[in-house]
Enzyme design. Structure first.
Site, PDB file in Angstrom:
ATOM      1  N   GLY A 218      37.006 -17.727 -59.722  1.00  0.00           N
ATOM      2  CA  GLY A 218      37.911 -16.924 -60.520  1.00  0.00           C
ATOM      3  C   GLY A 218      38.082 -17.500 -61.910  1.00  0.00           C
ATOM      4  O   GLY A 218      39.013 -17.144 -62.625  1.00  0.00           O
ATOM      5  N   GLU A 259      33.245 -22.111 -55.921  1.00  0.00           N
ATOM      6  CA  GLU A 259      32.141 -21.146 -55.818  1.00  0.00           C
ATOM      7  C   GLU A 259      32.036 -20.304 -57.084  1.00  0.00           C
ATOM      8  O   GLU A 259      32.259 -19.099 -57.044  1.00  0.00           O
ATOM      9  CB  GLU A 259      32.381 -20.192 -54.658  1.00  0.00           C
ATOM     10  N   PRO A 260      31.726 -20.911 -58.194  1.00  0.00           N
ATOM     11  CA  PRO A 260      31.693 -20.152 -59.443  1.00  0.00           C
ATOM     12  C   PRO A 260      30.465 -19.240 -59.542  1.00  0.00           C
ATOM     13  O   PRO A 260      29.358 -19.638 -59.179  1.00  0.00           O
ATOM     14  CB  PRO A 260      31.618 -21.249 -60.511  1.00  0.00           C
ATOM     15  N   CYS A 328      22.996  11.247 -67.405  1.00  0.00           N
ATOM     16  CA  CYS A 328      23.630  12.551 -67.516  1.00  0.00           C
ATOM     17  C   CYS A 328      24.999  12.530 -66.857  1.00  0.00           C
ATOM     18  O   CYS A 328      25.244  13.123 -65.798  1.00  0.00           O
ATOM     19  CB  CYS A 328      22.722  13.616 -66.921  1.00  0.00           C
ATOM     20  N   GLU A 329      25.874  11.770 -67.472  1.00  0.00           N
ATOM     21  CA  GLU A 329      27.252  11.557 -67.052  1.00  0.00           C
ATOM     22  C   GLU A 329      27.857  10.713 -68.163  1.00  0.00           C
ATOM     23  O   GLU A 329      27.125  10.102 -68.925  1.00  0.00           O
ATOM     24  CB  GLU A 329      27.284  10.745 -65.749  1.00  0.00           C
TER      25      GLU A 329
HETATM   26  C1  LIG Z   1      32.515 -13.150 -55.885  1.00  0.00           C
HETATM   27  C2  LIG Z   1      32.938 -14.393 -55.255  1.00  0.00           C
HETATM   28  C3  LIG Z   1      32.919 -15.598 -55.971  1.00  0.00           C
HETATM   29  C4  LIG Z   1      32.529 -15.688 -57.420  1.00  0.00           C
HETATM   30  O1  LIG Z   1      33.517 -15.200 -58.277  1.00  0.00           O
HETATM   31  P1  LIG Z   1      33.357 -15.337 -59.858  1.00  0.00           P
HETATM   32  O2  LIG Z   1      34.554 -14.720 -60.420  1.00  0.00           O
HETATM   33  O3  LIG Z   1      32.095 -14.674 -60.261  1.00  0.00           O
HETATM   34  O4  LIG Z   1      33.266 -16.796 -60.173  1.00  0.00           O
HETATM   35  C5  LIG Z   1      33.287 -16.736 -55.294  1.00  0.00           C
HETATM   36  N1  LIG Z   1      33.666 -16.718 -54.000  1.00  0.00           N
HETATM   37  C6  LIG Z   1      33.688 -15.570 -53.281  1.00  0.00           C
HETATM   38  C7  LIG Z   1      34.085 -15.597 -51.863  1.00  0.00           C
HETATM   39  C8  LIG Z   1      33.335 -14.376 -53.879  1.00  0.00           C
HETATM   40  O5  LIG Z   1      33.386 -13.239 -53.179  1.00  0.00           O
END
Ligand SMILES: *Cc1c(COP(=O)(O)O)cnc(C)c1O
Length: 409
Positions: A218, A259-260, A328-329
């Protein structure tokens, strides 16, 4: 990357095309690592769904990253580039028990986000340690479309259901080796994030066999001029102090995981499209490019802002444009954008096109998905070919259809 490099890539591989600058990915990775240097064991698992090209996964692997995956296909892609399954975590939402079992059998760390599957998995595989995804009910960012940690979110097991998790653990004899949270895609307020992490520590101390705590992602990156981004350095400092204190009271040096996705790849990406037509109407000037939401859907889907520059003539007089696609939208990339004067044939660069851009592309309007190029060591490497007409038809089956003449008449 310089404009001339981008223009050369368009000449060579055509338009539209995605370009990723590996230097930026590496520097973002290092920035994150440095920010958390106060933690003994840090693990960064790159979120594959942001940009899932195999060459990008290889780059992540060479940096020492693991992978965060949400489907068995993403897991397989990680294994294909040679990742140790131990360096992959599977964090799906709403997938079947069968898929989770299949991924687990590959040796991948499982992260379960609901009580029903937890109970079933624990009953069948009490010896496989799993991580649990907790929903701390904290809204870390402003955009509810990308926030997933609030009370109504479908993600995670409510923090209030921790007693039920503990009961399942006791009844099945399963082992919980990690706790996890992921509050969404826009951490603006570090203190709110710290608040959520305190909630996670409270949950964590109730499990006796932990090896890691995963804080998801996040991290916000700037899209607009003047945008605020997550202050990673401040977050790293504050969280490290708390994490180390937790480990001390827990009696074990745990691994701190993240988990970036966006943070690592968003700013590395450029989406390059050519202007087919400049169209003056009674209210605006449209610049229509050879692309649309089939290739870059974020502006229409999330109302996200991508800076747009005319890289063919960057020094021209600035004028206001609405940049639109050829679908086409309604497919507006940006309105009232001040861009150096555009003539037909100019190449526009859309910034921040690394995360959730190609990976969300489709074949709508029966268009080909673009090529992808990795700029590495001052060299353009093609990492995905543009699709062809054969690709479009690859899975279609043309059956014999004959309508009786009497009906046609
Ligand atoms: C999508 C996701 C992320 C990555 O989020 P970012 O905002 O792209 O860093 C990490 N962990 C999980 C479980 C996700 O679903």
């Amino acid at each position: 990357m310089e404009n001339k490099d981008l223009l050369t890539i368009v000449e060579q591989y055509g338009s539209p095309v995605y370009v990723y600058d590996s230097t930026k990915i590496v520097s973002q990775y290092q920035r994150l690592t440095n920010a958390f240097s106060g933690v003994k064991k840090l693990k960064l698992n790159y979120a594959v769904k942001a940009l899932s090209n195999l060459s990008i996964l290889k780059l992540m692997k060479s940096l020492g990253a693991g992978l965060d995956t949400v489907s068995i296909q993403e897991v397989r892609m990680g294994l294909q580039v040679g990742l140790d399954p131990k360096n992959i975590i599977f964090t799906p939402n709403g997938v079947s028990l069968e898929e989770i079992e299949e991924v687990s059998a590959l040796g991948v760390q499982i992260n379960i986000d609901n009580l029903s599957i937890l109970e079933q998995f624990g009953t069948r595989h009490p010896n496989v340690p799993v991580c649990v995804r907790i929903n701390p009910h904290i809204m870390a960012g402003g955009n509810s479309k990308i926030s997933v940690g609030h009370i109504d979110s479908k993600f995670g097991i409510s923090v209030h259901q921790t007693p039920h998790i503990l009961r399942i653990v006791e009844n099945t004899g399963m082992k919980i080796n990690g706790v996890h949270m992921h509050t969404g895609s826009d951490i603006l307020d570090i203190d709110v994030f710290i608040q959520a992490s305190d909630i996670l520590f409270d949950v964590a101390k109730q499990f006796k066999n932990l090896e890691f705590i995963d804080f998801g992602s996040g991290f916000k990156v700037p899209y607009k001029e003047g945008d605020i981004e997550t202050n990673i350095e401040e977050l790293g400092e504050k969280l490290a102090v708390r994490f180390n204190a937790f480990c001390k009271s827990y009696g074990k040096n745990l691994e701190l995981g993240f988990e970036p996705g966006k943070f690592l790849v968003s700013e590395s990406g450029y989406f390059l499209a050519k202007v087919n037509v400049v169209k003056q109407t009674t209210s605006t000037v449209f610049a229509g490019v050879d692309s649309g939401f089939n290739h870059l859907i974020r502006p229409m889907f999330y109302e996200s802002y991508h800076r747009i520059e005319n890289i063919s003539k960057p020094d021209g007089r600035k004028r206001f444009y609405s940049v639109v696609g050829y679908i086409c939208e309604t497919d507006t990339f940006g309105t009232n954008r001040q861009i150096a004067e555009i003539t037909e044939g100019d190449v526009l660069a859309f910034k921040n096109a690394g995360a959730y851009c190609f990976s969300m592309a489709s074949n709508y309007n029966s268009r080909f998905r673009p090529a992808e190029v990795l700029w590495h060591n001052d060299e353009a490497k093609l990492i995905r070919k543009r699709e062809t007409f054969d690709d479009l038809l690859a899975n279609q089956i043309e059956v014999d259809i004959a309508i009786e003449e009497s009906i046609v008449e």
